[in-house]
Design a protein around this motif. Structure first.
Motif, PDB file in Angstrom:
ATOM      1  N   ILE A  69      15.558   5.106  -1.826  1.00 28.38           N
ATOM      2  CA  ILE A  69      15.768   4.864  -0.384  1.00 28.38           C
ATOM      3  C   ILE A  69      14.453   5.078   0.353  1.00 28.38           C
ATOM      4  CG2 ILE A  69      16.899   5.758   1.700  1.00 28.38           C
ATOM      5  CD1 ILE A  69      19.350   6.339  -0.059  1.00 28.38           C
ATOM      6  N   TYR A  70      13.735   6.146  -0.019  1.00 30.02           N
ATOM      7  CA  TYR A  70      12.459   6.433   0.647  1.00 30.02           C
ATOM      8  C   TYR A  70      11.448   5.338   0.362  1.00 30.02           C
ATOM      9  CZ  TYR A  70       9.337   9.591   3.090  1.00 30.02           C
ATOM     10  OH  TYR A  70       8.517  10.160   4.042  1.00 30.02           O
ATOM     11  N   CYS A  71      11.466   4.852  -0.880  1.00 24.11           N
ATOM     12  CA  CYS A  71      10.518   3.800  -1.266  1.00 24.11           C
ATOM     13  C   CYS A  71      10.723   2.558  -0.376  1.00 24.11           C
ATOM     14  CB  CYS A  71      10.743   3.460  -2.739  1.00 24.11           C
ATOM     15  SG  CYS A  71       9.683   2.148  -3.331  1.00 24.11           S
ATOM     16  N   ARG A  72      11.970   2.151  -0.253  1.00 22.44           N
ATOM     17  CA  ARG A  72      12.241   0.950   0.567  1.00 22.44           C
ATOM     18  C   ARG A  72      11.870   1.196   2.020  1.00 22.44           C
ATOM     19  NH1 ARG A  72      16.827   0.459  -2.961  1.00 22.44           N
ATOM     20  NH2 ARG A  72      18.252   1.427  -1.491  1.00 22.44           N
ATOM     21  N   TRP A  73      12.208   2.386   2.501  1.00 18.10           N
ATOM     22  CA  TRP A  73      11.911   2.738   3.895  1.00 18.10           C
ATOM     23  C   TRP A  73      10.401   2.718   4.141  1.00 18.10           C
ATOM     24  CZ3 TRP A  73      14.653   3.760   8.320  1.00 18.10           C
ATOM     25  CH2 TRP A  73      13.984   4.433   9.335  1.00 18.10           C
ATOM     26  N   ALA A  74       9.666   3.339   3.228  1.00 18.81           N
ATOM     27  CA  ALA A  74       8.203   3.415   3.381  1.00 18.81           C
ATOM     28  C   ALA A  74       7.590   2.014   3.359  1.00 18.81           C
ATOM     29  CB  ALA A  74       7.610   4.270   2.261  1.00 18.81           C
ATOM     30  N   MET A  75       8.104   1.156   2.469  1.00 17.29           N
ATOM     31  CA  MET A  75       7.557  -0.209   2.410  1.00 17.29           C
ATOM     32  C   MET A  75       7.841  -0.963   3.706  1.00 17.29           C
ATOM     33  SD  MET A  75       8.280  -1.237  -1.516  1.00 17.29           S
ATOM     34  CE  MET A  75       7.286  -2.720  -1.553  1.00 17.29           C
ATOM     35  N   MET A  76       9.012  -0.703   4.275  1.00 15.37           N
ATOM     36  CA  MET A  76       9.346  -1.356   5.546  1.00 15.37           C
ATOM     37  C   MET A  76       8.385  -0.878   6.650  1.00 15.37           C
ATOM     38  SD  MET A  76      12.781  -0.905   7.809  1.00 15.37           S
ATOM     39  CE  MET A  76      12.286   0.715   8.400  1.00 15.37           C
ATOM     40  N   ILE A  77       8.205   0.448   6.734  1.00 12.92           N
ATOM     41  CA  ILE A  77       7.319   0.990   7.779  1.00 12.92           C
ATOM     42  C   ILE A  77       5.894   0.457   7.585  1.00 12.92           C
ATOM     43  CG2 ILE A  77       6.219   3.112   8.635  1.00 12.92           C
ATOM     44  CD1 ILE A  77       9.097   3.085   9.524  1.00 12.92           C
ATOM     45  N   MET A  78       5.380   0.529   6.348  1.00  8.43           N
ATOM     46  CA  MET A  78       3.987   0.138   6.123  1.00  8.43           C
ATOM     47  C   MET A  78       3.798  -1.371   6.275  1.00  8.43           C
ATOM     48  SD  MET A  78       2.345   2.865   5.992  1.00  8.43           S
ATOM     49  CE  MET A  78       0.707   2.586   5.332  1.00  8.43           C
ATOM     50  N   GLY A  79       4.870  -2.135   6.004  1.00 11.64           N
ATOM     51  CA  GLY A  79       4.800  -3.583   6.219  1.00 11.64           C
ATOM     52  C   GLY A  79       4.616  -3.943   7.691  1.00 11.64           C
ATOM     53  N   GLN A  80       4.922  -2.979   8.568  1.00 12.39           N
ATOM     54  CA  GLN A  80       4.773  -3.222  10.012  1.00 12.39           C
ATOM     55  C   GLN A  80       3.439  -2.694  10.540  1.00 12.39           C
ATOM     56  OE1 GLN A  80       8.234  -1.120  11.466  1.00 12.39           O
ATOM     57  NE2 GLN A  80       9.659  -2.601  10.604  1.00 12.39           N
ATOM     58  N   ARG A  81       2.535  -2.262   9.612  1.00 13.56           N
ATOM     59  CA  ARG A  81       1.302  -1.610  10.053  1.00 13.56           C
ATOM     60  C   ARG A  81       0.084  -2.437   9.660  1.00 13.56           C
ATOM     61  NH1 ARG A  81       2.479   3.135  13.026  1.00 13.56           N
ATOM     62  NH2 ARG A  81       0.248   2.871  13.282  1.00 13.56           N
ATOM     63  N   PRO A  82      -0.413  -3.253  10.586  1.00 10.74           N
ATOM     64  CA  PRO A  82      -1.550  -4.109  10.251  1.00 10.74           C
ATOM     65  C   PRO A  82      -2.838  -3.342   9.969  1.00 10.74           C
ATOM     66  CG  PRO A  82      -1.004  -4.276  12.586  1.00 10.74           C
ATOM     67  CD  PRO A  82       0.077  -3.450  11.951  1.00 10.74           C
ATOM     68  N   GLU A  83      -2.906  -2.047  10.344  1.00 13.84           N
ATOM     69  CA  GLU A  83      -4.160  -1.301  10.079  1.00 13.84           C
ATOM     70  C   GLU A  83      -4.275  -0.883   8.629  1.00 13.84           C
ATOM     71  OE1 GLU A  83      -1.375  -0.089  11.361  1.00 13.84           O
ATOM     72  OE2 GLU A  83      -1.814   1.520  12.768  1.00 13.84           O
ATOM     73  N   PHE A  84      -3.213  -1.111   7.821  1.00  9.48           N
ATOM     74  CA  PHE A  84      -3.259  -0.702   6.415  1.00  9.48           C
ATOM     75  C   PHE A  84      -3.060  -1.910   5.512  1.00  9.48           C
ATOM     76  CE2 PHE A  84      -2.086   3.314   8.448  1.00  9.48           C
ATOM     77  CZ  PHE A  84      -2.922   4.212   7.790  1.00  9.48           C
ATOM     78  N   ALA A  85      -3.878  -1.975   4.449  1.00 10.09           N
ATOM     79  CA  ALA A  85      -3.716  -3.037   3.448  1.00 10.09           C
ATOM     80  C   ALA A  85      -3.241  -2.402   2.141  1.00 10.09           C
ATOM     81  CB  ALA A  85      -5.040  -3.762   3.230  1.00 10.09           C
ATOM     82  N   TRP A  86      -2.094  -2.831   1.667  1.00 11.49           N
ATOM     83  CA  TRP A  86      -1.555  -2.330   0.401  1.00 11.49           C
ATOM     84  C   TRP A  86      -2.433  -2.863  -0.729  1.00 11.49           C
ATOM     85  CZ3 TRP A  86       3.808  -4.003  -1.988  1.00 11.49           C
ATOM     86  CH2 TRP A  86       4.126  -3.125  -3.037  1.00 11.49           C
ATOM     87  N   GLN A  87      -2.834  -1.959  -1.639  1.00 10.89           N
ATOM     88  CA  GLN A  87      -3.818  -2.324  -2.656  1.00 10.89           C
ATOM     89  C   GLN A  87      -3.223  -2.980  -3.901  1.00 10.89           C
ATOM     90  OE1 GLN A  87      -7.392  -2.043  -2.183  1.00 10.89           O
ATOM     91  NE2 GLN A  87      -6.187  -2.229  -0.331  1.00 10.89           N
ATOM     92  N   ALA A  88      -1.891  -3.072  -3.997  1.00  9.00           N
ATOM     93  CA  ALA A  88      -1.303  -3.604  -5.233  1.00  9.00           C
ATOM     94  C   ALA A  88      -1.546  -5.106  -5.367  1.00  9.00           C
ATOM     95  CB  ALA A  88       0.189  -3.321  -5.255  1.00  9.00           C
ATOM     96  N   GLN A  89      -2.030  -5.510  -6.551  1.00  9.29           N
ATOM     97  CA  GLN A  89      -2.181  -6.933  -6.864  1.00  9.29           C
ATOM     98  C   GLN A  89      -1.037  -7.402  -7.764  1.00  9.29           C
ATOM     99  OE1 GLN A  89      -4.681  -8.631  -5.470  1.00  9.29           O
ATOM    100  NE2 GLN A  89      -5.380  -6.720  -4.544  1.00  9.29           N
ATOM    101  N   ASN A  90      -0.502  -6.459  -8.541  1.00 10.05           N
ATOM    102  CA  ASN A  90       0.640  -6.782  -9.401  1.00 10.05           C
ATOM    103  C   ASN A  90       1.478  -5.507  -9.561  1.00 10.05           C
ATOM    104  OD1 ASN A  90       0.021  -5.303 -11.991  1.00 10.05           O
ATOM    105  ND2 ASN A  90      -1.882  -6.480 -11.743  1.00 10.05           N
TER     106      ASN A  90
END
Ligand SMILES: C[S@@+](CC[C@H](N)C(=O)[O-])C[C@H]1O[C@@H](n2cnc3c(N)ncnc32)[C@H](O)[C@@H]1O
Length: 227
Positions: free
Chosen positions: A171-192
């Motif tokens: 639940i936290y994982c999904r929540w965190a991804m939702m929050i961070m997906g709304q934050r243009p100041e951060f770029a998620w580093q995962a390529q795969n």
């Protein structure tokens, strides 16, 4: 940027567990006053550490094994660790003593109170490893991964600095991804997918993570770069 920690306070749950043993109490009484950051006012890393080395910050270090391992691996980096659970603080003091570490300072209390006192753009990395999940929807506002704390984290990181989040809670994982997906100041580093399913080599295992793996949980490792 000013974010009032009183409006985003995230300190819930217990701050004391079992009574400290005599040796633990002695470490707490002698080492913590030496290693604690100043109690109030703006935090000046140069004054605290006596040098201008890079600065990293851990929120809720638990028993401190990750923080101690990072500090041992990189003696030329400074670390501020925050934890409000006294038994966890004593755990970190034990690691510091055993390894003779000189590059860690401690805030025993709400991490956001310490974070707020740092200058903006002063951190090279921030760790939030296995934050309390508060899984019930009615407690979602208690999660550290919310826009108030993320505003503050974004303000304190340098451009190009890294924010690391670890969790084993779906639940936290999904929540965190939702929050961070709304934050243009951060770029998620995962390529795969392996980039967030495999623990990076320079990401020492935490006690909570080891317990989670022991229960057969999957663990997710998120790395975001501050733009
Ligand atoms: C689930 S534990 C994980 C501990 C550790 N990071 C690990 O992975 O083993 C979460 C920790 O965060 C601490 N914590 C929660 N909110 C905090 C806050 N606002 N400031 C400092 N520590 C906090 C708790 O006391 C607890 O030790």
């Amino acid at each position: 940027m000013t974010v009032d920690p009183a409006t985003i306070r995230r300190l819930y749950g217990r701050s004391k567990g079992h009574k400290l043993r005599v040796g633990q109490q002695a470490m707490f009484d002698t080492m913590l006053p030496e290693l604690a950051i100043p109690e109030d006012g703006p935090l000046d890393a140069r004054a605290i550490f006596g040098n201008d080395s890079p600065l990293e910050f851990e929120i809720g270090f638990g028993s401190g094994e990750h923080l101690a391992a990072q500090a041992a691996a990189r003696p030329d980096t400074n670390f501020i660790g925050c934890e409000h659970f006294i038994n966890g603080v004593v755990g970190l003091l034990g690691h510091i003593k055993d390894a003779g570490l000189t590059n860690i300072r401690i805030h025993m209390g709400d991490a956001l109170d310490a974070l707020e006192r740092l200058p903006d753009g002063s951190l090279d990395r921030l760790y939030l490893l296995h934050p309390d999940p508060w899984p019930k929807a009615k407690h979602a506002k208690r999660r550290m991964m919310n826009h108030g704390p993320i505003d503050m984290i974004a303000a304190k990181l340098k451009p190009g600095a890294e924010f690391r989040l670890g969790t084993d809670h779906p639940i936290y994982c999904r929540w965190a991804m939702m929050i961070m997906g709304q934050r243009p100041e951060f770029a998620w580093q995962a390529q795969n997918p392996r980039d967030f399913l495999d623990r990076p080599e320079d990401w020492p295992e935490t006690r909570y993570e080891r317990k989670a793996r022991g229960k057969g949980h999957e663990v997710w490792y998120f790395r975001y770069l501050r733009q």
